[in-house]
Scaffold this motif. Sequence first.
Motif, mmCIF file in Angstrom:
data_model
loop_
_atom_site.group_PDB
_atom_site.id
_atom_site.type_symbol
_atom_site.label_atom_id
_atom_site.label_comp_id
_atom_site.label_asym_id
_atom_site.label_seq_id
_atom_site.Cartn_x
_atom_site.Cartn_y
_atom_site.Cartn_z
ATOM 1 N N ASP A 297 -23.958 -14.997 28.029
ATOM 2 C CA ASP A 297 -24.687 -13.778 28.409
ATOM 3 C C ASP A 297 -24.626 -13.493 29.900
ATOM 4 O O ASP A 297 -25.570 -12.952 30.484
ATOM 5 N N LYS A 298 -23.524 -13.868 30.519
ATOM 6 C CA LYS A 298 -23.319 -13.646 31.953
ATOM 7 C C LYS A 298 -24.430 -14.269 32.814
ATOM 8 O O LYS A 298 -24.651 -13.858 33.954
ATOM 9 N N GLN A 299 -25.083 -15.301 32.280
ATOM 10 C CA GLN A 299 -26.215 -15.871 33.004
ATOM 11 C C GLN A 299 -26.319 -17.384 32.876
ATOM 12 O O GLN A 299 -26.537 -18.084 33.866
ATOM 13 N N LEU A 300 -26.165 -17.899 31.665
ATOM 14 C CA LEU A 300 -26.331 -19.327 31.413
ATOM 15 C C LEU A 300 -24.979 -20.021 31.458
ATOM 16 O O LEU A 300 -24.050 -19.644 30.728
ATOM 17 N N ILE A 301 -24.875 -21.034 32.310
ATOM 18 C CA ILE A 301 -23.615 -21.760 32.476
ATOM 19 C C ILE A 301 -23.767 -23.143 31.864
ATOM 20 O O ILE A 301 -24.777 -23.826 32.079
ATOM 21 N N GLN A 302 -22.762 -23.572 31.123
ATOM 22 C CA GLN A 302 -22.768 -24.921 30.558
ATOM 23 C C GLN A 302 -21.407 -25.570 30.794
ATOM 24 O O GLN A 302 -20.364 -24.944 30.584
ATOM 25 N N LEU A 303 -21.433 -26.826 31.219
ATOM 26 C CA LEU A 303 -20.214 -27.607 31.417
ATOM 27 C C LEU A 303 -20.409 -28.982 30.793
ATOM 28 O O LEU A 303 -21.459 -29.608 30.970
ATOM 29 N N VAL B 269 -23.828 -33.302 29.625
ATOM 30 C CA VAL B 269 -23.978 -31.863 29.428
ATOM 31 C C VAL B 269 -24.846 -31.321 30.556
ATOM 32 O O VAL B 269 -26.005 -31.727 30.708
ATOM 33 N N ILE B 270 -24.276 -30.425 31.360
ATOM 34 C CA ILE B 270 -24.989 -29.824 32.487
ATOM 35 C C ILE B 270 -25.122 -28.329 32.222
ATOM 36 O O ILE B 270 -24.145 -27.657 31.903
ATOM 37 N N ASN B 271 -26.332 -27.829 32.347
ATOM 38 C CA ASN B 271 -26.625 -26.408 32.183
ATOM 39 C C ASN B 271 -27.288 -25.878 33.439
ATOM 40 O O ASN B 271 -28.098 -26.578 34.069
ATOM 41 N N THR B 272 -26.967 -24.656 33.807
ATOM 42 C CA THR B 272 -27.642 -24.058 34.965
ATOM 43 C C THR B 272 -27.747 -22.554 34.781
ATOM 44 O O THR B 272 -26.956 -21.941 34.044
ATOM 45 N N THR B 273 -28.735 -21.963 35.443
ATOM 46 C CA THR B 273 -28.923 -20.517 35.390
ATOM 47 C C THR B 273 -29.547 -20.045 36.689
ATOM 48 O O THR B 273 -30.191 -20.837 37.406
ATOM 49 N N HIS B 274 -29.349 -18.752 36.990
ATOM 50 C CA HIS B 274 -29.856 -18.173 38.225
ATOM 51 C C HIS B 274 -30.807 -17.028 37.922
ATOM 52 O O HIS B 274 -30.603 -16.282 36.953
ATOM 53 N N ARG C 41 -26.016 -41.168 26.616
ATOM 54 C CA ARG C 41 -26.662 -42.471 26.777
ATOM 55 C C ARG C 41 -28.173 -42.364 26.890
ATOM 56 O O ARG C 41 -28.861 -43.370 27.007
ATOM 57 N N ASP C 42 -28.692 -41.157 26.865
ATOM 58 C CA ASP C 42 -30.140 -40.992 26.912
ATOM 59 C C ASP C 42 -30.767 -41.647 25.690
ATOM 60 O O ASP C 42 -30.215 -41.608 24.591
ATOM 61 N N LEU C 43 -31.942 -42.202 25.886
ATOM 62 C CA LEU C 43 -32.614 -42.883 24.777
ATOM 63 C C LEU C 43 -32.840 -41.963 23.585
ATOM 64 O O LEU C 43 -32.654 -42.358 22.432
ATOM 65 N N ASN C 44 -33.232 -40.709 23.839
ATOM 66 C CA ASN C 44 -33.495 -39.814 22.720
ATOM 67 C C ASN C 44 -32.212 -39.449 21.980
ATOM 68 O O ASN C 44 -32.237 -39.121 20.799
ATOM 69 N N ALA C 45 -31.069 -39.529 22.661
ATOM 70 C CA ALA C 45 -29.801 -39.290 21.982
ATOM 71 C C ALA C 45 -29.449 -40.439 21.053
ATOM 72 O O ALA C 45 -28.813 -40.250 20.009
ATOM 73 N N LEU C 46 -29.879 -41.649 21.412
ATOM 74 C CA LEU C 46 -29.591 -42.816 20.584
ATOM 75 C C LEU C 46 -30.561 -42.938 19.418
ATOM 76 O O LEU C 46 -30.202 -43.464 18.363
ATOM 77 N N GLU C 47 -31.795 -42.472 19.635
ATOM 78 C CA GLU C 47 -32.794 -42.617 18.593
ATOM 79 C C GLU C 47 -32.483 -41.750 17.380
ATOM 80 O O GLU C 47 -32.840 -42.072 16.257
ATOM 81 N N GLN D 248 -22.581 -31.341 19.819
ATOM 82 C CA GLN D 248 -22.905 -29.930 19.677
ATOM 83 C C GLN D 248 -24.418 -29.706 19.644
ATOM 84 O O GLN D 248 -24.934 -28.767 20.245
ATOM 85 N N GLN D 249 -25.101 -30.605 18.968
ATOM 86 C CA GLN D 249 -26.561 -30.493 18.920
ATOM 87 C C GLN D 249 -27.169 -30.683 20.304
ATOM 88 O O GLN D 249 -28.122 -29.990 20.686
ATOM 89 N N LEU D 250 -26.620 -31.638 21.082
ATOM 90 C CA LEU D 250 -27.105 -31.861 22.445
ATOM 91 C C LEU D 250 -26.855 -30.622 23.300
ATOM 92 O O LEU D 250 -27.718 -30.225 24.096
ATOM 93 N N ARG D 251 -25.714 -29.996 23.133
ATOM 94 C CA ARG D 251 -25.401 -28.786 23.897
ATOM 95 C C ARG D 251 -26.404 -27.677 23.584
ATOM 96 O O ARG D 251 -26.917 -27.008 24.480
ATOM 97 N N GLU D 252 -26.684 -27.511 22.320
ATOM 98 C CA GLU D 252 -27.580 -26.426 21.921
ATOM 99 C C GLU D 252 -29.022 -26.696 22.348
ATOM 100 O O GLU D 252 -29.701 -25.810 22.873
#
Length: 787
Positions: A185-191, A203-208, A256-262, A268-272
């Motif tokens: 949407d020309k606003q939210l960046i994900q890499l 997963v890094i997300n940023t917005t302005h 490697r985050d604990l909640n990702a392991l639990e 794809q789910q982490l990205r969303e």
Amino acid sequence: MMDYKLGTGEFEDWIVSETAFSTDYLGKCEAILSLGNGYMGMRSATEEPYIKEQRNLFVNGTFNKAHPNEVTELPNLADVTRIDIRVDGERFSLEFGETANYVRQLNLKTAELSRSFDWTSPKGKKLRFHFKRFVSLANLHLMATKMQVESLTHPVDFSFDSGINAQMNNSGAQHFLEGERRVFDKQLIQLVQTTNESNVDVVINTTHNVKVNGEETMAAPDMDMARRKVWLSYAFTLQPNDRLEVEKVTTVHTSRDLNALEAEYDLQQLRESSLGDLKLHALQGYDSLFQTHKQTWQQNVWDVYKLEIDSDNAFDQLGLRFALYHLTLMTPAHDARMGIGAKGLSGEGYKGHSFWDTEVFILPFFIYSNPAVAKSLLTYRYLGLAGARAKAIENGYSGAMYPWEMAWPTDGEVTPKWGDIDIVTGEQSRIWSGAIEQHISADIAFAIYQYNEVTNDQEFLDQYGYEMVFDTAKFWASRLEWNEEKGRYEIINVIGPDEYKEHVNNNAFTNYMAYFNLKLAIRYYDRLAEENPELLEKLAAPLELAAAYPDWQEKADRLFLPEPRAADRVIPQDDTYLQLEEIDLTKYKNQEKVRTIYRDYNSEQINSFQVTKQADGLILLYLLEQTFLHDDPRISKDVKSASFHYYEPKTLHDSSLSLVTHTILASDIGEYDLAYSLFQKSIEIDLGPAMDTSDEGIHAASIGGLWKAAVFGFAGVRLIDGRLRIDPKLPKTWRSMKFTIQWQGSPVSISITPTLLAIKMEDGEAMVFETNNVVHECTGYTEIPIA
């Protein structure tokens, strides 16, 4: 360039400031002003780029080996702090034009970095800049930045590029595969980036959010991508007095985050989910997010770690607050699978690896101030048992031989084999510590003992501690070598804490600490046999304790422990140190930069001189005093005093660990002026006027040691074989000192003046303690005059 007196009102002695900018000295402020929360750490590079800058963003535990011939290290993640600014189409830089009213400062109390200045462009147009940023303690995955720009005199065309830049490396080593990137949407960046060996997804997300004169702009930015990079470009024409405000909110998550392991991990789910979190954070805005972060710092740090100094020199209070700030930044309190790097999360130095620094210099603060975090750090060592056992087998030993440098718990030994230049041969110097600096196994056993004695956490001993102590004792029993001629066991070919002495025999620190480790294992075995035979039986088979126990007894009794010399009571550092050549060390004692001796001599030559890198035998005397060995005449007070006066003039303090140990011992033996002088030098390792001491990152062990120097040295707090001793020795410049510790499950507030010691049991429990060789009991509040 540095100013530590700009704090006023509620922020007096809370502000670390840079008041003049120079591209020659970027590293110091990048490191000492760094931000973080234990999960991630961000080096505080400026928004606009400079050639000698070092942009670092680390997430704890994401270790990776860039190439087969490299050792594993914390990889430098994509950068989100850089903003490429153009004024009238020309690149903005403080190297051009004129700068006035420049201040960059870190508020230790709120953990916010700010920078402001007035800048006149080469075309004569004046603008005012203000930048702010924080890494949230309230939400470990969140960081935010705000940029405010005001045109003061002329219309100006102002544009900037901002996004996510994954074109980063670690001193040239690239750790990540090319990842997917996208703008929504020309606003939210994900890499997305994935480490190339350990397969950790990031997963890094940023917005302005961009406003002009308080109104959100509707203009759509230009969108761009390049290799490992995605960004947005904004352009505006600012009239005089127009104000541009940009808020940038960023989140970082990994596999490697604990909640990702639990849960069952799915990229794809982490990205969303992480993108959804970013949207919610962005709606709150910088100011709201910052207020929550600020409140969390107050509640979780400053209301808990109470340490107040009333001194003629306000730098003392600032230095101790600086220590508490960085101890919070560097420590992964959220996850027991991770340790503390020797540079925290503030730079690439030592690759994020954990050393004995943790157990001996950092852990005591948490044992006495936040036992839950101390337990987590010791659990990290328990999780490293597999690597320690593998190292023992590789070297032909039994039990657990802990790595000198440890990364991810299962990585084993990760010390590099080659280091700096050999000034004589021109070749690389061999780093021997990973192979023969072995005292760390006993250091960990000591830390377990200290933790248990201070906290009474029997559950930890049952679940983890006994096994670690037994297995490290098994290592030492297998490591000892029998000297038939002298009828004793010895430890040959090691490096002690003094790393200027390689391949020595019977290093006093190593031998005595191994002896302590063996004796501790015997004590714990006997305790289990009496109090918990079921657990002993459970541990006996896998650890082969039936054979190990008599082996410990026999070898502990016959292990050679260097005796103090009869003539002067100096304890020999090793078999040969006291016979080595003495040289004039004046040049190196007065050096402005550490390790200058290596510009004149190589390791082999230094090995032949009576010169010491850091406290060795002296720290042994300080550690063993706290144990059941405290009455051993070989570590008596006269030995401590004689050894201090012998070794201190020969010690260059070329390790940041050294000064704090000497501070404590100088205080113990009555050298009070020297103790205070050494304490101030310890603060100056990172906060001093020298602008190149912290380029590779802050000095984590020294920072932990500052708290030790104040509390163990000047307040005289000491564990003495299960009992708390408090013998204050305040510096002459200190009018009072107040702090809180945890003792065996109870918070204890201690207040000290030159004439009075006051103890308050915050929960009403009773505590027996000793001061000035007199035993007291406190159940509520007690005051004791200081002679």
